[in-house]
Motif scaffolding. Structure first.
Motif, PDB file in Angstrom:
ATOM      1  N   LEU A  95       0.879  -1.070   0.137  1.00  0.00           N
ATOM      2  CA  LEU A  95       0.158   0.108  -0.074  1.00  0.00           C
ATOM      3  C   LEU A  95       0.785   1.324  -0.132  1.00  0.00           C
ATOM      4  CD1 LEU A  95      -2.558  -1.234   2.605  1.00  0.00           C
ATOM      5  CD2 LEU A  95      -2.965  -0.852   0.171  1.00  0.00           C
ATOM      6  N   PRO A  96       0.356   2.404  -0.609  1.00  0.00           N
ATOM      7  CA  PRO A  96       1.353   3.529  -0.774  1.00  0.00           C
ATOM      8  C   PRO A  96       1.587   3.964   0.612  1.00  0.00           C
ATOM      9  CG  PRO A  96      -0.915   3.953  -1.659  1.00  0.00           C
ATOM     10  CD  PRO A  96      -0.905   2.457  -1.265  1.00  0.00           C
ATOM     11  N   GLU A 116      12.040   2.629 -10.590  1.00  0.00           N
ATOM     12  CA  GLU A 116      10.851   2.619 -11.461  1.00  0.00           C
ATOM     13  C   GLU A 116       9.704   2.514 -10.779  1.00  0.00           C
ATOM     14  OE1 GLU A 116      11.271  -0.015 -14.553  1.00  0.00           O
ATOM     15  OE2 GLU A 116      13.544   0.204 -14.742  1.00  0.00           O
ATOM     16  N   GLU A 117       8.580   3.679 -10.841  1.00  0.00           N
ATOM     17  CA  GLU A 117       7.293   3.664 -10.255  1.00  0.00           C
ATOM     18  C   GLU A 117       6.523   2.654 -11.372  1.00  0.00           C
ATOM     19  OE1 GLU A 117       6.180   4.388  -7.571  1.00  0.00           O
ATOM     20  OE2 GLU A 117       7.592   5.783  -6.694  1.00  0.00           O
ATOM     21  N   VAL A 118       5.991   1.496 -10.898  1.00  0.00           N
ATOM     22  CA  VAL A 118       5.513   0.663 -11.862  1.00  0.00           C
ATOM     23  C   VAL A 118       3.746   0.569 -11.543  1.00  0.00           C
ATOM     24  CG1 VAL A 118       5.360  -1.786 -12.966  1.00  0.00           C
ATOM     25  CG2 VAL A 118       7.288  -0.787 -11.876  1.00  0.00           C
ATOM     26  N   ALA A 119       2.953   0.772 -12.323  1.00  0.00           N
ATOM     27  CA  ALA A 119       1.531   0.724 -11.941  1.00  0.00           C
ATOM     28  C   ALA A 119       1.199  -0.670 -11.902  1.00  0.00           C
ATOM     29  CB  ALA A 119       0.712   1.363 -13.346  1.00  0.00           C
ATOM     30  N   GLU A 134      -5.926  -4.530  -5.631  1.00  0.00           N
ATOM     31  CA  GLU A 134      -6.144  -3.436  -6.490  1.00  0.00           C
ATOM     32  C   GLU A 134      -5.396  -2.024  -5.832  1.00  0.00           C
ATOM     33  OE1 GLU A 134      -7.428  -2.976  -9.553  1.00  0.00           O
ATOM     34  OE2 GLU A 134      -8.205  -4.770  -9.868  1.00  0.00           O
ATOM     35  N   ALA A 135      -5.583  -2.093  -4.658  1.00  0.00           N
ATOM     36  CA  ALA A 135      -4.857  -0.920  -4.048  1.00  0.00           C
ATOM     37  C   ALA A 135      -3.395  -0.950  -3.763  1.00  0.00           C
ATOM     38  CB  ALA A 135      -5.567  -0.691  -2.529  1.00  0.00           C
ATOM     39  N   TYR A 136      -2.677  -2.127  -4.005  1.00  0.00           N
ATOM     40  CA  TYR A 136      -1.168  -2.306  -3.974  1.00  0.00           C
ATOM     41  C   TYR A 136      -0.596  -1.204  -5.058  1.00  0.00           C
ATOM     42  CZ  TYR A 136      -1.165  -5.498  -0.117  1.00  0.00           C
ATOM     43  OH  TYR A 136      -1.393  -6.233   0.888  1.00  0.00           O
ATOM     44  N   GLU A 137       0.543  -0.660  -4.737  1.00  0.00           N
ATOM     45  CA  GLU A 137       1.394  -0.083  -5.736  1.00  0.00           C
ATOM     46  C   GLU A 137       2.722  -0.802  -5.839  1.00  0.00           C
ATOM     47  OE1 GLU A 137       1.631   4.048  -5.064  1.00  0.00           O
ATOM     48  OE2 GLU A 137      -0.519   4.401  -5.379  1.00  0.00           O
ATOM     49  N   ALA A 138       3.591  -0.580  -6.752  1.00  0.00           N
ATOM     50  CA  ALA A 138       4.902  -1.431  -7.057  1.00  0.00           C
ATOM     51  C   ALA A 138       5.965  -0.225  -7.336  1.00  0.00           C
ATOM     52  CB  ALA A 138       4.791  -2.447  -8.111  1.00  0.00           C
TER      53      ALA A 138
END
Length: 369
Positions: A95-96, A116-119, A134-138
């Motif tokens: 999570l962000p 790298e910010e990855v969607a 869905e709420a996770y970022e990478a």
């Protein structure tokens, strides 16, 4: 008659082997004493591999040390022709607002570490083995990867011996005392004199330095290897190292599948859960892994890597030596200028071994680093 050395190292694991090399390379007469084998799976550095990353979620202050450590890992390759640091990249999910992504981004921004910010959709396309909410970022760090831990210790020990260090395995320290301006160390096999002593004894440090007992808590950690249902997804070169922060169960971590040749690792996909754990007593340490403990990492497989959820191939136990803030204890022992310690690496120290060796060598020889 007791043999004399400039420095006696107590503990020749990752930190001890690297420090023996750094001191011997400077021309000091070094004795390394290890109660188990060199290397051993009975301390904090078993299990074949360790992750290595620079966008350090734990705190930005580690990044300069990591830059120096990366240079040392590359120099080890240059000297020996053997590669122990493999840059496969590392993806972090969470999570962000979670500790993992917040800390990773803060370190990367503060020190200009390339990430790298990855969607989420792109991450799942690049690394289709993952199934994340869905709420996770990478965040992907291309210059991160993994270290061959056992091989690294072997190489640093070998390099130390080439520079004249004397390493003695299966020789446990029974006692030690200050002796004038130096120290006297007594083992099961003999007595040794040293101008300085350095304790890199991992989980056994507080038994040798009782003043640190209140600050160091030893915990028992379980990890394992599984046979993925779709192994091609996890092959090295296609699958990176990874960290994933779950809201309910903390941080899971893992590696690509590494064949025996050329990596020398056991078969299967290695993973575990990074958790502080409860204090254990070393004299009652149980190295058997229960089915409940196996479930601890299998829970993460089912939730986030379902195509890896195949049979268990092996399990392992290692020891974390935790400090209250999970930062390291490195330096001279107060009121004992001839005594030094490096401990409390809290489950994230291995990647720093060569720079900790350099720091300790500086402190022992120069008094500053």
């Amino acid at each position: 008659m007791a043999m004399s050395f400039d420095v006696i190292m107590v503990g020749v694991g990752a930190m001890g082997a690297a420090t023996c090399h750094a001191l011997a390379e400077r021309g000091l007469r070094v004795l390394g004493l290890e109660q188990f084998g060199i290397p051993t799976a009975l301390g904090s550095s078993g299990g074949d591999t360790r992750l290595c990353r620079m966008a350090y979620y734990e705190h930005p202050a580690y990044v300069p040390l990591l830059r120096r450590a990366y240079a040392h890992w590359d120099a080890l390759h240059d000297r020996t022709g053997e590669q122990v640091f493999h840059r496969t990249g590392l993806v972090s999910f969470g999570l962000p607002e979670g500790e993992l992504l917040r800390g990773t981004r803060a370190s990367a921004e503060h020190y200009g570490v390339t990430v790298e910010e990855v969607a989420r959709s792109e991450a799942c396309e690049r690394f289709p083995a993952f199934e994340v909410p869905e709420a996770y970022e990478a965040v992907f760090e291309p210059d991160a990867g993994f270290l061959l831990a056992t091989r690294a210790i072997h190489l640093y020990a070998q390099q130390a011996k080439q520079h004249g260090a004397v390493l003695r395995a299966r020789e446990r320290v029974q006692s030690w005392v200050l002796d004038g301006d130096g120290v006297r160390v007594v083992t099961e096999r003999g007595t040794y004199l040293g101008s300085r002593v350095v304790f890199t004894s991992g989980a056994w440090t507080s038994g040798l330095l009782p003043t640190l007992r209140a600050s160091l808590r030893v915990t028992r950690q379980v990890y394992g290897w599984v046979q993925p249902l779709e192994p091609e997804r996890f092959a090295v070169g296609r699958f990176p190292g990874w960290l994933l922060e779950s809201e309910a169960h903390g941080i899971y971590y893992g590696f690509p599948m590494l064949p025996a040749e050329p990596f020398g690792c056991r078969p299967g996909l290695k993973l575990g859960r990074h958790v502080a754990g409860g204090r254990i007593a070393l004299e009652r340490l149980d190295r058997a892994v229960s089915t409940d403990e196996e479930e601890d990492f299998r829970r993460g497989l089912r939730r986030f890597l379902p195509s890896a959820h195949g049979p268990t191939l092996d399990t392992g136990v290692c020891l974390y030596t935790m400090t209250p803030d999970e930062h390291f204890v490195v330096g001279p022992v107060p009121s004992m200028p001839q005594v030094f310690v490096a401990s409390g690496f809290s489950g994230h120290g291995f990647k720093f071994a060569p720079v900790i060796g350099e720091v300790l060598a500086d402190l022992v020889t120069e008094g500053v680093t």
